[in-house]
Write a protein that holds these residues in place. Structure first.
Motif, mmCIF file in Angstrom:
data_model
loop_
_atom_site.group_PDB
_atom_site.id
_atom_site.type_symbol
_atom_site.label_atom_id
_atom_site.label_comp_id
_atom_site.label_asym_id
_atom_site.label_seq_id
_atom_site.Cartn_x
_atom_site.Cartn_y
_atom_site.Cartn_z
ATOM 1 N N ILE A 98 0.842 -1.207 0.000
ATOM 2 C CA ILE A 98 0.000 0.000 0.000
ATOM 3 C C ILE A 98 0.876 1.257 0.000
ATOM 4 O O ILE A 98 0.603 2.226 -0.709
ATOM 5 C CB ILE A 98 -0.935 0.001 1.226
ATOM 6 C CG1 ILE A 98 -1.961 -1.141 1.107
ATOM 7 C CG2 ILE A 98 -1.661 1.342 1.355
ATOM 8 C CD1 ILE A 98 -2.829 -1.326 2.327
ATOM 9 N N ARG A 99 1.942 1.206 0.760
ATOM 10 C CA ARG A 99 2.850 2.361 0.887
ATOM 11 C C ARG A 99 3.809 2.466 -0.303
ATOM 12 O O ARG A 99 4.422 3.505 -0.502
ATOM 13 C CB ARG A 99 3.651 2.223 2.188
ATOM 14 C CG ARG A 99 4.487 3.439 2.557
ATOM 15 C CD ARG A 99 3.627 4.538 3.141
ATOM 16 N NE ARG A 99 4.451 5.677 3.524
ATOM 17 C CZ ARG A 99 4.988 5.839 4.719
ATOM 18 N NH1 ARG A 99 4.771 4.912 5.661
ATOM 19 N NH2 ARG A 99 5.706 6.897 4.997
ATOM 20 N N HIS A 100 3.926 1.388 -1.086
ATOM 21 C CA HIS A 100 4.906 1.319 -2.184
ATOM 22 C C HIS A 100 6.319 1.537 -1.668
ATOM 23 O O HIS A 100 7.177 2.083 -2.374
ATOM 24 C CB HIS A 100 4.584 2.349 -3.278
ATOM 25 C CG HIS A 100 3.240 2.129 -3.901
ATOM 26 N ND1 HIS A 100 2.944 1.047 -4.705
ATOM 27 C CD2 HIS A 100 2.091 2.864 -3.821
ATOM 28 C CE1 HIS A 100 1.678 1.119 -5.099
ATOM 29 N NE2 HIS A 100 1.142 2.207 -4.580
ATOM 30 N N ASN A 101 6.541 1.122 -0.451
ATOM 31 C CA ASN A 101 7.862 1.256 0.166
ATOM 32 C C ASN A 101 7.856 0.454 1.462
ATOM 33 O O ASN A 101 6.803 0.056 1.964
ATOM 34 C CB ASN A 101 8.173 2.727 0.450
ATOM 35 C CG ASN A 101 9.667 2.963 0.641
ATOM 36 O OD1 ASN A 101 10.447 2.018 0.721
ATOM 37 N ND2 ASN A 101 10.049 4.234 0.713
ATOM 38 N N TYR A 102 9.038 0.202 1.999
ATOM 39 C CA TYR A 102 9.108 -0.491 3.290
ATOM 40 C C TYR A 102 8.579 0.417 4.392
ATOM 41 O O TYR A 102 8.830 1.626 4.400
ATOM 42 C CB TYR A 102 10.549 -0.891 3.602
ATOM 43 C CG TYR A 102 11.082 -1.982 2.707
ATOM 44 C CD1 TYR A 102 10.597 -3.283 2.797
ATOM 45 C CD2 TYR A 102 12.058 -1.709 1.752
ATOM 46 C CE1 TYR A 102 11.075 -4.285 1.975
ATOM 47 C CE2 TYR A 102 12.546 -2.701 0.914
ATOM 48 C CZ TYR A 102 12.033 -3.987 1.028
ATOM 49 O OH TYR A 102 12.501 -4.967 0.199
#
Length: 460
Positions: A98-102
């Motif tokens: 969802i965040r497109h990142n860790y």
């Protein structure tokens, strides 16, 4: 199960679910949610919580993490850890997508620690509470075999579930058996033929008694039949599940993908193990042994060598015993951690074995067991496997006849979902110490001897 035990069971299940779900909901609302969803986005919160509940309950049922009285406290805690740990990990993956990142893992780790503490307290207190207030069922064992004492010894560890008050011969079924059966809450049929016990089973079902049987081989194969409504007379057709083209194709693709992935991920451990074996006595790293697989084909199974060189002189099979002096120092470690079995991943990649299937037996064992139990050859209808019913639900010294019954249950129920279930259960048993329970060479010989007349005794 009586009403009191059922109520206690539901209270225990709901309490641990509320604790684990509550800790996850807390970290979601306090940390991850505000960074992933808008304040008014209640749908995002709801979907995440529902998904967590479904995954946690499904894994909990798979690993039997809610069966608080059936297993040791340590195993119950570990089963809970696998259940909520995998659910937490899956939802953490969702957060990252969802965040497109860790996203920060620290709050999640703290949540896992809180959940682990809750599981430990629940297992410690809950098991004592359940045993104290849930009385074991008064149990009658009806036996159709001579070796009933060995069967009864298996109930020693679960005395809080059953109280074996009486053991009677199946010969009582010829007389006025209702007076004998009526006083008991549970009835166990041990090696009694279906023809003899059918009337008693109907009576027990009508009386709502807990009812258990040890199945005959023919009854297990009935699980392979499916209903066919071709005419107005009910019919059932045997499905030959082991011969389905698409199932076998998908299974082989999964075997290749999983074995390749495992070899890559485990390569550092495999290299270190090989080096340790070589340094200890300069002998060969691998131990090869001829085994039988599908259609009786013979292949060489690979293992890390855990015994001294020439442990089986002249090729004669000498069963491993508890404290066997032939086991090397490195061998004790890799056997305890089951690392000695890891090279069989290469057998899976080559196509000699599958990830899931009956354990491939030595040639001489197959010949010996088939002489005593002709149905044993039925296991050879499918490819041997790293893990399976007998490997998960059996023990080191489970008799060949009982292993056959377990393997037949898998053969008649085969599906991709069942294979996935058994793979996940294997993750659990890899960390549960395997006990030989005083396994000796003499006992090994006796085990085969005891299987000779089981079916004969059932049909007398």
């Amino acid at each position: 199960m009586n009403n009191r035990k059922f109520a206690l069971s539901m209270i225990m299940k709901f309490s641990i679910f509320a604790l684990q779900f509550g800790f996850f909901a807390m970290v979601l609302f306090q940390y991850y949610g505000p960074r992933l969803f808008r304040r008014a986005d209640s749908i995002g919160y709801a979907v995440t919580l529902i998904l967590y509940a479904i995954v946690y309950v499904a894994l909990g049922n798979l690993f039997r993490a809610f069966k608080i009285t059936d297993y040791s406290i340590a195993e119950t805690i570990f089963s809970q850890f696998l259940s909520f740990g995998m659910a937490d990990l899956l939802l953490y993956g969702e957060f990252c997508m969802i965040r497109h990142n860790y996203v920060n893992l620290i709050p999640g780790i703290l949540t896992v620690l809180c959940q682990l503490l809750a599981a430990a307290c629940w297992a410690l207190v809950g098991k004592r509470f359940t045993i104290a207030f849930g009385k074991p069922e008064k149990t009658l064992v009806i036996s159709g075999a001579d070796n009933v004492n060995e069967f009864l010894q298996k109930f020693d560890k679960i005395g809080h579930i059953f109280t074996i008050e009486k053991v009677v011969s199946a010969d009582i079924l010829k007389g006025d058996w209702k007076k004998e059966v009526a006083p008991y809450q549970a009835v166990i049929f041990y090696e009694v033929s279906s023809k003899k016990r059918s009337e008693v089973i109907w009576y027990c079902m009508q009386s709502r008694k807990s009812l258990y049987i040890t199945p005959q081989l023919s009854e297990i194969t009935m699980e392979g039949f499916g209903a066919r409504h071709l005419i107005d007379t009910p019919m059932m057709k045997y499905e030959y599940r082991s011969e389905r083209f698409w199932y076998n194709l998908v299974k082989r693709v999964v075997d290749i993908l999983l074995s390749l992935t495992a070899l890559i991920l485990l390569s550092p451990l495999l290299l270190l193990t090989a080096l340790a074996i070589k340094l200890e006595d300069r002998g060969p790293v691998f131990y090869k042994q001829k085994r039988c697989t599908k259609n009786g084909e013979v292949f060489e199974i690979l293992k890390f060598r855990s015994m001294i060189v020439d442990a089986e002189k002249g090729g004669k099979s000498i069963p491993c015993r508890s404290g066997d002096p032939r086991i090397t120092r490195v061998g004790r470690v890799i056997r305890k951690l089951r690392i000695d079995e890891f090279p069989q991943i290469i057998n899976v990649l080559k196509g000699d074995m599958s990830i899931v299937g009956p354990r491939p037996e030595r040639i001489e064992h197959v010949e010996e067991y088939t002489k005593e139990i002709p149905e044993f050859s039925y296991r050879l209808r499918v490819k041997g496997g790293l893990t399976g019913y007998a490997q998960i639900y059996g023990k080191y010294n489970t008799s060949p006849y009982d292993k056959l019954r377990l393997d037949l249950q898998y053969i008649e129920k085969q599906s991709i979902l069942l294979d996935l279930k058994l793979i996940l259960l294997t993750i659990k048993i890899m960390f549960v110490p395997e006990s030989t329970e005083g396994f000796t060479e003499e006992k090994s010989a006796q085990m085969t001897e005891k299987t000779k007349s089981v079916d004969e005794l059932q049909d007398k």
